[in-house]
Design a protein around this motif. Structure first.
Motif, short mmCIF file in Angstrom:
data_model
loop_
_atom_site.label_atom_id
_atom_site.label_comp_id
_atom_site.label_asym_id
_atom_site.label_seq_id
_atom_site.Cartn_x
_atom_site.Cartn_y
_atom_site.Cartn_z
N TRP A 17 0.81 -1.21 0.00
CA TRP A 17 0.00 0.00 0.00
C TRP A 17 0.85 1.26 0.00
O TRP A 17 0.42 2.28 -0.51
N ASP A 18 2.06 1.21 0.55
CA ASP A 18 2.94 2.38 0.48
C ASP A 18 3.23 2.74 -0.96
O ASP A 18 3.28 3.92 -1.32
N ASN A 21 0.09 4.33 -2.50
CA ASN A 21 -0.07 5.70 -2.02
C ASN A 21 0.94 6.65 -2.67
O ASN A 21 0.61 7.79 -2.99
N SER A 25 -0.07 9.83 -4.99
CA SER A 25 0.32 11.16 -4.54
C SER A 25 1.13 11.90 -5.60
O SER A 25 1.22 13.13 -5.57
N LYS A 70 -6.91 8.62 -1.37
CA LYS A 70 -6.56 8.15 -0.03
C LYS A 70 -7.69 7.31 0.57
O LYS A 70 -7.44 6.24 1.13
N THR A 73 -8.07 3.98 -1.41
CA THR A 73 -7.01 3.04 -1.05
C THR A 73 -7.26 2.47 0.33
O THR A 73 -7.06 1.28 0.57
#
Length: 113
Positions: A17-18, A21, A25, A70, A73
């Motif tokens: 998930w990092d 993200n 972003s 965000k 996710t």
């Protein structure tokens, strides 16, 4: 989001998930796909058959704002909590991929006037 969780494994770098993200972003917030995706999420969720706990989870993740990268996710991350949420996110994932492919095709093969 789901696709980006796996790309770090083969390409090196962030995983899970990092990674998702990070990619989201880096995309400009006014990108046309964010609006289309937000509308798609609202539509798919409005048709989902969720129990009270699942509905509460969805509402808690969304909050009082419109869906964004965000919160969407976050919904994917929470989807393992129940079969209904997993199926909802599976439908969202497939719908978002189709939306993205159509968007790209419209750029490469513009419709005739």
């Amino acid at each position: 989001a789901v696709v980006s969780t796996q790309s770090g494994i083969t390409a090196g770098g962030l995983r899970g998930w990092d990674n998702a993200n990070t990619w989201f972003s880096e995309t400009p917030q006014d990108h046309v796909m964010f609006g289309k995706s937000r509308d798609l999420v609202d539509g798919v969720i409005s048709q989902a058959k969720l129990n009270q706990d699942e509905s509460s989870t969805v509402q808690r993740l969304r909050g009082t704002f419109k869906w964004n990268w965000k919160t969407t996710t976050g919904l994917f991350q929470a989807s393992e909590a129940s079969l209904n949420l997993t199926q909802l996110c599976d439908k969202l994932h497939n719908s978002e991929l189709l939306l993205l492919l159509r968007h790209c095709n419209d750029i490469v093969n513009p419709k005739a006037l």
